[in-house]
Motif scaffolding. Structure first.
Motif, PDB file in Angstrom:
ATOM      1  N   LEU A 144       0.966  -1.362   0.054  1.00 38.05           N
ATOM      2  CA  LEU A 144       0.034   0.125   0.091  1.00 38.05           C
ATOM      3  C   LEU A 144       0.852   1.359   0.035  1.00 38.05           C
ATOM      4  N   ARG A 145       2.137   1.124   0.610  1.00 40.77           N
ATOM      5  CA  ARG A 145       2.993   2.386   0.688  1.00 40.77           C
ATOM      6  C   ARG A 145       3.990   2.377  -0.407  1.00 40.77           C
ATOM      7  N   HIS A 146       3.852   1.476  -1.407  1.00 42.67           N
ATOM      8  CA  HIS A 146       4.747   1.400  -2.623  1.00 42.67           C
ATOM      9  C   HIS A 146       6.165   1.476  -2.132  1.00 42.67           C
ATOM     10  N   ASP A 147       6.332   0.655  -0.921  1.00 39.30           N
ATOM     11  CA  ASP A 147       7.608   0.280  -0.332  1.00 39.30           C
ATOM     12  C   ASP A 147       8.398  -1.019  -1.262  1.00 39.30           C
ATOM     13  N   GLU A 148       8.953  -0.783  -2.397  1.00 36.77           N
ATOM     14  CA  GLU A 148       9.513  -1.840  -3.197  1.00 36.77           C
ATOM     15  C   GLU A 148      10.331  -2.737  -2.648  1.00 36.77           C
ATOM     16  N   ALA A 149      11.507  -1.861  -1.716  1.00 34.06           N
ATOM     17  CA  ALA A 149      12.421  -2.566  -0.995  1.00 34.06           C
ATOM     18  C   ALA A 149      11.858  -3.618   0.177  1.00 34.06           C
ATOM     19  N   GLY A 150      10.906  -3.164   0.678  1.00 40.21           N
ATOM     20  CA  GLY A 150      10.217  -3.952   1.856  1.00 40.21           C
ATOM     21  C   GLY A 150       9.306  -5.166   1.010  1.00 40.21           C
ATOM     22  N   GLN A 151       8.779  -4.839  -0.050  1.00 32.51           N
ATOM     23  CA  GLN A 151       8.024  -5.935  -0.870  1.00 32.51           C
ATOM     24  C   GLN A 151       8.989  -7.013  -1.342  1.00 32.51           C
ATOM     25  N   ALA A 152      10.150  -6.454  -1.734  1.00 29.30           N
ATOM     26  CA  ALA A 152      11.052  -7.760  -2.130  1.00 29.30           C
ATOM     27  C   ALA A 152      11.610  -8.604  -1.165  1.00 29.30           C
ATOM     28  N   ILE A 153      11.923  -7.991   0.019  1.00 31.85           N
ATOM     29  CA  ILE A 153      12.569  -8.882   1.022  1.00 31.85           C
ATOM     30  C   ILE A 153      11.473  -9.519   1.736  1.00 31.85           C
ATOM     31  N   LEU A 154      10.295  -8.960   1.768  1.00 27.89           N
ATOM     32  CA  LEU A 154       9.237  -9.869   2.560  1.00 27.89           C
ATOM     33  C   LEU A 154       8.484 -10.912   1.598  1.00 27.89           C
TER      34      LEU A 154
END
Length: 500
Positions: free
Chosen positions: A201-211
């Protein structure tokens, strides 16, 4: 006569022993000072990234953790806390109990930060918090590491800043790493899902990748391949992720595709994962990917190149797989069963046993193909003997299945009980060359597309006429730093956090 005077001689051995005992202390202090200064430089990069809203500075500071990790100790972190946070700081009061008390008054000569100075930004607090977690992990103090990372996660839940994205991703990794070492990965799965929804939802691509990688690793740890497949079907891996995260994602998805009998796709993903891994280092990751690549390649009916098993970093760990390849190549079912029994524990540990069991049919097919090439006509009883089968009925069933799958060109005479091979068909009269060229062209096009996506450019053009000379110099300096960062991005091979 002159009075004789006795000269008192100093004990050279005592002086030498004092000097030798003082030198290690001085070297240790010098090492601590250098480590402290390195960390201070990393904190300046974090502050610069926050002020300029540039994540590349924060990324450079995070990559520096691997360099100072081996030199971290309580004295360095205690001094860092005293000089970074003012008296009465909440972060300081939280982190100090995790560090060992000094033997003497080592903190007396350290000048604390003034209360009038502005407090550090949350990014700096989280960065120092990560350093404490790393120290506790290296000491194998898992209980305190769990308590420390839990407090850090609670702090991250209350913060919402784009400059925190990359530091938060690092925190997620250590949160899952501590849980994995403690054996409670299943307990954090819901938390990781919640953070993945928030990062999306926050467009946090670094967090999306690692999660996404952490959730896939979580599912594969418990052999939940169906749930992992549903996750990759519904979630999109960000294109802007780093090479290390891409390598892990391709490795996990390759394993999932292999279990689901999609061997061509699995081999392609494992090959890409191996290519995206650091060129130097990451030895464990490369060994693991090659093990799955060899098994999947054998399931595809192909034989890996012999030079692969001669590489220094792969020769010893791939020894059982080399013997397995020889058994499959020769079509010797008895030898295959022998290798399987001898290296069963190794295959279980590598989590390749499930795939290797499927190779039995490939060994039989190879054996049938070699028999049909050697004999124009052979009885089913002889086929059963050569393939170490129990009865001629099993041989008849296997040969008929091979004929149906197109493995061999032959006809079974059921009345007389023999197999009649047909003449070898010219391969160039079939569609096989066309399909092979199609696969190669598709691979080249995919490689070109990925190369274009991996290219990065300076964020702003610097060819505008209204810019002053000083502004151009500043932007040229930023371009030089960006080029250095791109060159250093693949130098994370010594990071022990790069796990298969």
């Amino acid at each position: 006569m002159e009075a004789s005077t006795d000269v008192e001689m100093k004990d050279v051995s005592e002086d030498a022993s004092k000097e030798s005992s003082e030198k290690p202390k001085e070297k240790e202090k010098d090492a601590d000072v250098i480590t402290y200064e390195d960390i201070r430089e990393h904190l300046k990069l974090v502050e610069k990234g926050v002020s300029h809203k540039e994540s590349r500075y924060i990324n450079r500071a995070l990559r520096g953790i691997a360099a100072v990790r081996k030199r971290l100790n309580d004295a360095v972190l205690r001094r860092l806390l005293i000089t970074t946070f003012p008296p009465g700081s909440t972060t300081k009061s939280i982190l100090m109990p995790f560090l060992e008390e000094p033997m003497d008054a080592e903190d007396a000569h350290i000048r604390p930060k003034s209360t009038r100075a502005p407090p550090p930004p949350p990014e700096v607090e989280c960065f120092v918090h990560v350093l404490v977690v790393v120290l506790l992990l290296d000491r194998n103090n898992l209980q305190q590491a769990q308590s420390c990372i839990d407090q850090l996660m609670e702090k991250l839940f209350k913060l919402n800043s784009r400059t925190l994205d990359h530091i938060s991703a690092k925190c997620y990794f250590y949160y899952a790493r501590v849980a994995e070492l403690r054996g409670n990965l299943a307990d954090i799965r819901s938390t990781l899902h919640a953070r993945l929804r928030t990062a999306t939802l926050r467009h946090d691509e670094a967090g999306q990748a690692i999660l996404l990688n952490l959730l896939l690793r979580n599912y594969l740890h418990y052999n939940l391949y169906d749930q992992a497949n549903k996750l990759i079907a519904k979630a999109t891996f960000p294109d802007s992720a780093g090479n290390n995260e891409w390598a892990k994602y391709l490795y996990y998805t390759g394993r999932i595709k292999a279990i689901q009998l999609e061997y061509s796709e699995a081999y392609t993903r494992l090959l890409q994962a191996n290519r995206k891994a650091p060129q130097q280092g990451a030895v464990g990751f490369k060994q693991t990917t090659h093990k799955f690549m060899i098994v999947v390649q054998l399931l595809l009916g192909e034989i890996p190149e012999r030079a692969l098993f001669r590489e220094p970093i792969l020769k010893k760990p791939l020894r059982p797989y080399f013997e397995l390849t020889q058994a499959v190549h020769s079509g010797d079912l008895a030898r295959f069963n022998e290798v399987l029994r001898a290296s069963q524990e190794k295959f279980f540990h590598d989590k390749t046993y499930t795939l290797i069991i499927r190779l039995r049919h490939n060994v039989i097919k190879t054996g049938i193909r070699m028999i049909c090439l050697s004999y124009s006509r052979i009885s089913l009883a002889d086929v059963a003997t050569k393939l170490s089968l129990e009865s001629t009925q099993d041989a008849e069933y296997i040969v008929s299945k091979a004929i149906k799958d197109g493995v061999i060109e032959a006809v079974i005479n059921h009345e007389k009980g023999y197999v009649q091979s047909r003449e070898t068909v010219n391969v160039y009269t079939t569609k096989e060359p066309q399909e092979t060229f199609h696969q190669r062209i598709t691979f080249c096009l995919d490689l070109y597309t990925q190369s274009v996506k991996a290219m990065r450019f300076p964020p702003k053009p610097f060819n505008q006429d209204e810019e002053s000379y000083k502004e151009r110099l500043e932007k040229e300096q930023q371009d030089i730093e960006l080029a250095k960062e791109m060159a250093e991005e693949d130098e994370d091979e010594d990071d022990p956090d790069f796990l298969p």
